[in-house]
Design an enzyme around this catalytic site. Sequence first.
Site, PDB file in Angstrom:
ATOM      1  N   GLY A  10      17.235  -8.319  54.356  1.00 59.55           N
ATOM      2  CA  GLY A  10      17.209  -9.557  53.570  1.00 59.55           C
ATOM      3  C   GLY A  10      17.388  -9.237  52.096  1.00 59.55           C
ATOM      4  NE  ARG A  40      21.700 -14.134  48.650  1.00 58.93           N
ATOM      5  CZ  ARG A  40      20.612 -14.836  48.917  1.00 58.93           C
ATOM      6  NH1 ARG A  40      20.096 -14.829  50.115  1.00 58.93           N
ATOM      7  NH2 ARG A  40      20.059 -15.586  47.991  1.00 58.93           N
ATOM      8  CB  ALA A 226      -2.800 -23.665  49.552  1.00 58.21           C
ATOM      9  CB  ALA A 269       1.671 -33.189  33.690  1.00 58.01           C
ATOM     10  N   GLY A 272       7.135 -32.722  39.279  1.00 56.70           N
ATOM     11  CA  GLY A 272       6.771 -32.282  40.635  1.00 56.70           C
ATOM     12  C   GLY A 272       7.163 -30.843  40.852  1.00 56.70           C
ATOM     13  CB  CYS A 277       6.659 -20.330  47.931  1.00 54.55           C
ATOM     14  SG  CYS A 277       7.374 -18.741  48.350  1.00 54.55           S
TER      15      CYS A 277
END
Length: 463
Positions: A10, A40, A226, A269, A272, A277
Amino acid sequence: MKVKNICCIGAGYVGGPTMAVIAYKCPDIKVTVVDVNEARIKAWNDEDISNIPIYEPGLEDLVAEARGRNLFFSTDVEKAIDEAEMIFISVNTPTKTYGLGKGKAADLKYIELCARQIASVAKTDKIVVEKSTLPVRTAEAIKSILDNTGNGVKFEILSNPEFLAEGTAVQDLLNPDRVLIGGGTDEDGFAAINALVEVYANWVDREKILTTNVWSSELSKLTANAFLAQRVSSINAMSELCEKTGADVSEVARAIGMDSRIGSKFLKASVGFGGSCFQKDILNLVYIAKSYGLHEVADYWEQVVIMNDHQKRRFAVNIVKTLYNTVSGKKITFLGWAFKKDTNDTRESAAIYVADDLLNEQANIAVYDPKVSDQKILSDLNYLETRSEAENREGIEVNQDPYEVCKDAHAIAVLTEWDEFKGYDWQKIYDNMKKPAFVFDGRNILDGEELRRIGFVYKGIGR
Ligand code: UDX
Ligand code: ADP
């Protein structure tokens, strides 16, 4: 055991920069990066170093120094596997778009293909390192495939999650906050962990190299992403409240960030979060939690993604409402398309979704991004399958000149925080726009006061 040959499967945003840094820092180790994508690999081998396929500040210099010395890019996957003692798997693991877990679970088909290929080629013992972001217990699945389809050679599986952020990948790799290595808890497991520790110890302090069991390592990666995404969604949630109450989200972020328990980073802020990921990892977490019947845990984390979708949509709605409830036939210029500055990566970029919403409102979108090609922008929109390619082509125009792209626009929307936007001649831009001239600053990077003085109607996020 001392590793002399590394293979990385990869050659993308993770494999490319990570291997470039390992090769640069460990001249005694031969590093071969392989990929099935011939174009690539060709680009990685391009004589003109500025044509390497990934844009990251500082990467060209590292590749220039190590390439051909101990860093090689190739499409010969089998040869590289055969020669290596240690194999990194850095293939993509997108969210599934079909079947069980559709829209949530990670699609592990590329990982499984790699494992099967390693099993069929390997003639000597190998250490296999998971580098891609993976659901918890993937190492177990890889081990099972390797042990049951291999020709009797021994495999040790390690989890070594990547914490680099795009745009700062080289710095993150050269000076990591920590390196995490998870592995087996028996003697062979420890030996494999140590072999990888010795590779990193060439340039990373040993105190910063953490070793854990393989599941803690896998779950730590999902947890870190997260938590980071949650901070962005938390400040974005406050931004909407700020707009209603007259508070300024930058001031709020500064005030709370001075609390050492909270910390000041990652409180900007924005329109978004994007990137390959955050959303993928949270959806993955949600899927795992649900599969164990932990519905409250799943709902808790899913809200981070729901809030992010709301923030993107809200930005588009705000543009429509401010432009007198219609953008039909109006030119709206996007400054920036990448999901953050200093990268040419556009995966999950907020710009794609905002553009899609505005195209639904029949706006004409014009885009300028210093590093993203026009084909990429079009293919990002086509990927959503909202309308035909011909319709996307008609609705969107890409321009390489930032002043031209703003000419005759009704509004400018800043989608990426590229530094160069701050230095533009905003008076010149204003003079060539339709009036009233609107600026929607989705990154709060422009000087709002100065823009208002020029005559713009300036709207930031959360103020
Ligand atoms: C992230 C993690 O940071 C990294 O550790 C992991 O290895 C991969 O995922 P990345 O997605 O490359 O890295 O970039 P990051 O800097 O985390 O930004 C993600 C998104 O959040 C971007 O769209 C960025 O613009 C947005 N963001 C970030 C904000 O909107 N506000 C902030 O304060 C910080
Ligand atoms: P990431 O951000 O995780 O690095 P990318 O999509 O940028 O993701 O890179 C992943 C790379 O892995 C792609 O270039 C893809 O062609 C390559 N790849 C996927 N499966 C295989 C495989 N079985 N063998 C070799 N390369 C693969």
